[in-house]
Write a protein that holds these residues in place. Structure first.
Motif, PDB file in Angstrom:
ATOM      1  N   LEU A  14       8.527  -6.518   2.193  1.00  0.00           N
ATOM      2  CA  LEU A  14       6.960  -6.661   2.209  1.00  0.00           C
ATOM      3  C   LEU A  14       6.596  -5.158   1.873  1.00  0.00           C
ATOM      4  O   LEU A  14       5.307  -5.267   1.007  1.00  0.00           O
ATOM      5  N   PRO A  15       7.005  -3.958   2.196  1.00  0.00           N
ATOM      6  CA  PRO A  15       6.456  -2.609   1.555  1.00  0.00           C
ATOM      7  C   PRO A  15       6.678  -2.629   0.231  1.00  0.00           C
ATOM      8  O   PRO A  15       5.835  -2.168  -0.566  1.00  0.00           O
ATOM      9  N   VAL A  16       7.665  -3.543  -0.424  1.00  0.00           N
ATOM     10  CA  VAL A  16       7.696  -3.338  -1.764  1.00  0.00           C
ATOM     11  C   VAL A  16       6.423  -4.033  -2.398  1.00  0.00           C
ATOM     12  O   VAL A  16       5.829  -3.950  -3.268  1.00  0.00           O
ATOM     13  N   VAL A  17       6.171  -5.387  -1.925  1.00  0.00           N
ATOM     14  CA  VAL A  17       5.304  -6.302  -2.374  1.00  0.00           C
ATOM     15  C   VAL A  17       3.812  -5.499  -2.008  1.00  0.00           C
ATOM     16  O   VAL A  17       3.008  -5.501  -2.924  1.00  0.00           O
ATOM     17  N   ALA A  18       3.697  -4.855  -0.962  1.00  0.00           N
ATOM     18  CA  ALA A  18       2.496  -4.263  -0.723  1.00  0.00           C
ATOM     19  C   ALA A  18       2.300  -3.025  -1.787  1.00  0.00           C
ATOM     20  O   ALA A  18       1.117  -2.679  -2.112  1.00  0.00           O
ATOM     21  N   TYR A  23      -0.863  -0.627  -5.844  1.00  0.00           N
ATOM     22  CA  TYR A  23      -0.654   0.054  -6.835  1.00  0.00           C
ATOM     23  C   TYR A  23      -1.661  -0.661  -8.145  1.00  0.00           C
ATOM     24  O   TYR A  23      -2.210   0.028  -8.876  1.00  0.00           O
ATOM     25  N   SER A  24      -1.435  -1.822  -8.236  1.00  0.00           N
ATOM     26  CA  SER A  24      -2.027  -2.628  -9.341  1.00  0.00           C
ATOM     27  C   SER A  24      -3.586  -2.536  -8.823  1.00  0.00           C
ATOM     28  O   SER A  24      -4.336  -2.535  -9.833  1.00  0.00           O
ATOM     29  N   LEU A  25      -3.998  -2.871  -7.514  1.00  0.00           N
ATOM     30  CA  LEU A  25      -5.337  -2.845  -7.151  1.00  0.00           C
ATOM     31  C   LEU A  25      -5.891  -1.521  -7.505  1.00  0.00           C
ATOM     32  O   LEU A  25      -7.301  -1.380  -7.909  1.00  0.00           O
ATOM     33  N   ARG A  69      11.411  -0.378   9.888  1.00  0.00           N
ATOM     34  CA  ARG A  69      10.158   0.386   9.975  1.00  0.00           C
ATOM     35  C   ARG A  69       9.925   1.585   9.385  1.00  0.00           C
ATOM     36  O   ARG A  69       8.910   1.679   8.725  1.00  0.00           O
ATOM     37  N   ASP A  70      10.870   2.417   8.981  1.00  0.00           N
ATOM     38  CA  ASP A  70      10.790   3.685   8.321  1.00  0.00           C
ATOM     39  C   ASP A  70      10.168   3.396   7.057  1.00  0.00           C
ATOM     40  O   ASP A  70       9.568   4.109   6.272  1.00  0.00           O
ATOM     41  N   ALA A  71      10.984   2.226   6.424  1.00  0.00           N
ATOM     42  CA  ALA A  71      10.628   1.905   5.014  1.00  0.00           C
ATOM     43  C   ALA A  71       9.093   2.041   4.443  1.00  0.00           C
ATOM     44  O   ALA A  71       8.642   2.563   3.678  1.00  0.00           O
ATOM     45  N   ALA A  72       8.343   1.287   5.486  1.00  0.00           N
ATOM     46  CA  ALA A  72       6.926   1.140   5.288  1.00  0.00           C
ATOM     47  C   ALA A  72       6.248   2.114   5.406  1.00  0.00           C
ATOM     48  O   ALA A  72       5.243   2.784   4.614  1.00  0.00           O
ATOM     49  N   VAL A  73       6.427   3.343   6.367  1.00  0.00           N
ATOM     50  CA  VAL A  73       5.953   4.630   6.343  1.00  0.00           C
ATOM     51  C   VAL A  73       6.191   5.567   5.237  1.00  0.00           C
ATOM     52  O   VAL A  73       5.400   6.183   4.709  1.00  0.00           O
ATOM     53  N   LEU A  74       7.614   5.466   4.822  1.00  0.00           N
ATOM     54  CA  LEU A  74       7.834   6.422   3.688  1.00  0.00           C
ATOM     55  C   LEU A  74       7.139   5.998   2.293  1.00  0.00           C
ATOM     56  O   LEU A  74       6.811   6.763   1.463  1.00  0.00           O
ATOM     57  N   ALA A  75       7.215   4.785   2.261  1.00  0.00           N
ATOM     58  CA  ALA A  75       6.525   3.932   1.040  1.00  0.00           C
ATOM     59  C   ALA A  75       5.124   4.235   1.264  1.00  0.00           C
ATOM     60  O   ALA A  75       4.548   4.681  -0.083  1.00  0.00           O
ATOM     61  N   GLY A  76       4.286   4.289   2.154  1.00  0.00           N
ATOM     62  CA  GLY A  76       2.842   4.860   2.062  1.00  0.00           C
ATOM     63  C   GLY A  76       2.856   6.193   2.025  1.00  0.00           C
ATOM     64  O   GLY A  76       1.901   6.588   1.100  1.00  0.00           O
ATOM     65  N   GLY A  77       3.572   7.033   2.626  1.00  0.00           N
ATOM     66  CA  GLY A  77       3.296   8.333   2.268  1.00  0.00           C
ATOM     67  C   GLY A  77       3.941   9.077   1.032  1.00  0.00           C
ATOM     68  O   GLY A  77       3.230   9.720   0.280  1.00  0.00           O
ATOM     69  N   LEU A  78       4.738   8.658   0.377  1.00  0.00           N
ATOM     70  CA  LEU A  78       5.425   9.022  -0.774  1.00  0.00           C
ATOM     71  C   LEU A  78       4.946   8.703  -1.987  1.00  0.00           C
ATOM     72  O   LEU A  78       4.582   9.225  -2.931  1.00  0.00           O
ATOM     73  N   LEU A  79       4.511   7.310  -1.830  1.00  0.00           N
ATOM     74  CA  LEU A  79       3.833   6.532  -3.024  1.00  0.00           C
ATOM     75  C   LEU A  79       2.290   6.684  -3.161  1.00  0.00           C
ATOM     76  O   LEU A  79       1.760   6.232  -4.104  1.00  0.00           O
ATOM     77  N   PHE A  80       1.585   6.743  -2.114  1.00  0.00           N
ATOM     78  CA  PHE A  80       0.266   6.708  -2.078  1.00  0.00           C
ATOM     79  C   PHE A  80      -0.430   8.066  -1.539  1.00  0.00           C
ATOM     80  O   PHE A  80      -1.684   8.123  -1.959  1.00  0.00           O
ATOM     81  N   GLY A  81       0.320   8.731  -0.640  1.00  0.00           N
ATOM     82  CA  GLY A  81      -0.783   9.883  -0.176  1.00  0.00           C
ATOM     83  C   GLY A  81      -0.117  10.290   1.177  1.00  0.00           C
ATOM     84  O   GLY A  81       0.290   9.489   1.936  1.00  0.00           O
ATOM     85  N   ALA A 181      18.750  -1.237   4.569  1.00  0.00           N
ATOM     86  CA  ALA A 181      17.352  -1.866   4.564  1.00  0.00           C
ATOM     87  C   ALA A 181      16.266  -0.863   4.140  1.00  0.00           C
ATOM     88  O   ALA A 181      15.662  -1.112   3.258  1.00  0.00           O
ATOM     89  N   ASN A 182      16.415   0.187   4.853  1.00  0.00           N
ATOM     90  CA  ASN A 182      15.223   1.291   4.749  1.00  0.00           C
ATOM     91  C   ASN A 182      15.516   2.093   3.152  1.00  0.00           C
ATOM     92  O   ASN A 182      14.395   2.085   2.409  1.00  0.00           O
ATOM     93  N   GLY A 183      16.522   2.259   2.640  1.00  0.00           N
ATOM     94  CA  GLY A 183      16.855   2.972   1.578  1.00  0.00           C
ATOM     95  C   GLY A 183      16.325   1.998   0.336  1.00  0.00           C
ATOM     96  O   GLY A 183      15.758   2.644  -0.462  1.00  0.00           O
ATOM     97  N   VAL A 184      16.926   0.790   0.482  1.00  0.00           N
ATOM     98  CA  VAL A 184      16.807   0.058  -0.806  1.00  0.00           C
ATOM     99  C   VAL A 184      15.235  -0.323  -0.928  1.00  0.00           C
ATOM    100  O   VAL A 184      14.721  -0.621  -1.862  1.00  0.00           O
ATOM    101  N   SER A 185      14.635  -0.526   0.301  1.00  0.00           N
ATOM    102  CA  SER A 185      13.120  -0.902   0.411  1.00  0.00           C
ATOM    103  C   SER A 185      12.563   0.140  -0.297  1.00  0.00           C
ATOM    104  O   SER A 185      11.339  -0.063  -1.246  1.00  0.00           O
ATOM    105  N   VAL A 186      12.527   1.494   0.050  1.00  0.00           N
ATOM    106  CA  VAL A 186      11.726   2.432  -0.566  1.00  0.00           C
ATOM    107  C   VAL A 186      12.173   2.696  -1.883  1.00  0.00           C
ATOM    108  O   VAL A 186      11.115   2.895  -2.942  1.00  0.00           O
ATOM    109  N   MET A 187      13.471   2.359  -2.431  1.00  0.00           N
ATOM    110  CA  MET A 187      13.828   2.608  -3.661  1.00  0.00           C
ATOM    111  C   MET A 187      12.907   1.637  -4.535  1.00  0.00           C
ATOM    112  O   MET A 187      12.526   1.895  -5.750  1.00  0.00           O
ATOM    113  N   LEU A 188      13.405   0.382  -4.027  1.00  0.00           N
ATOM    114  CA  LEU A 188      12.605  -0.778  -4.763  1.00  0.00           C
ATOM    115  C   LEU A 188      11.036  -0.717  -5.210  1.00  0.00           C
ATOM    116  O   LEU A 188      10.462  -0.811  -6.333  1.00  0.00           O
ATOM    117  N   ALA A 189      10.193  -0.023  -4.053  1.00  0.00           N
ATOM    118  CA  ALA A 189       8.750   0.142  -4.217  1.00  0.00           C
ATOM    119  C   ALA A 189       8.708   1.246  -5.232  1.00  0.00           C
ATOM    120  O   ALA A 189       7.734   1.025  -6.106  1.00  0.00           O
TER     121      ALA A 189
END
Length: 201
Positions: A14-18, A23-25, A69-81, A181-189
């Motif tokens: 889900l963090p990857v999809v989000a 990013y597209s939006l 849980r951490d994957a969503a947090v990391l994706a938000g912070g690393l990739l968006f701000g 789960a967390n490492g691959v999720s952030v990586m794919l995002a």
């Protein structure tokens, strides 16, 4: 594969999809024209909600909860701000604290709540000071996700020193699935952002 692992896999994706959608939006329409702080708050809430799903769709084991849980947090912070990461971390951490009321593992309550909030600040600090407000590449994102899970699982020991045997059993059970789960999720995002922005090829 049983239902628990299917739900955990979906929660990890889900963090990857989000990430791809946001990013597209961010390149078109009204979302792209939003001011910085409203956008950061909105993104933080989205990824905070995904962190909650990461908890609730986890796999209970030995008083703990294998989760992403951490994957969503990391994706938000690393990739968006940085602010988005902190907001997501606080949302995910607070929910994890109160989730014991409906049966989420009590043994790792402190470790998981603190680690989730810490993940938000960790992602924010890396984004701001190491990457200078730019997005990290997919390989670095994988490494960051792995390091965060090592910290997270170390916190299980730190907060349960009175029962080291149980802490060890929880860490042994949770390490491999949570790191993957967390490492691959952030990586794919991060990877999909590179592909969309044409930086990968």
């Amino acid at each position: 594969m049983n239902d628990s692992y299917i739900k955990l896999s979906i929660a990890a994706l889900l963090p990857v999809v989000a990430t791809v959608l946001l990013y597209s939006l961010d390149r078109i329409g009204l979302f792209a024209k939003m001011k910085y702080w409203p956008k950061q708050i909105l993104i933080g809430i989205v990824f905070g909600g995904l962190a909650i799903i990461g908890t609730e769709w986890g796999i209970p084991i030995n008083g703990a909860q294998v989760n992403c849980r951490d994957a969503a947090v990391l994706a938000g912070g690393l990739l968006f701000g940085a602010p988005a990461g902190i907001i997501a971390g606080v949302i995910g951490g607070v929910e994890r604290w109160i989730a014991v009321a409906w049966g989420v593992g009590t043994f790792t309550r402190v470790a998981c709540s603190v680690s989730t909030i810490l993940a938000g600040f960790y992602a924010a600090a890396l984004r701001k000071y190491m990457f200078e407000d730019k997005k990290p590449g997919w390989l670095l994102s994988l490494a960051i996700g792995i390091v965060m899970e090592v910290v997270h699982l170390t916190m299980v020991f730190i907060t349960n020193m009175a029962t080291p045997e149980k802490a060890m059993s929880v860490v042994e059970a949770c390490t491999l699935p949570m790191v993957i789960a967390n490492g691959v999720s952030v990586m794919l995002a991060a990877l999909f952002i590179e592909i969309i922005s044409h930086d990968f090829f």
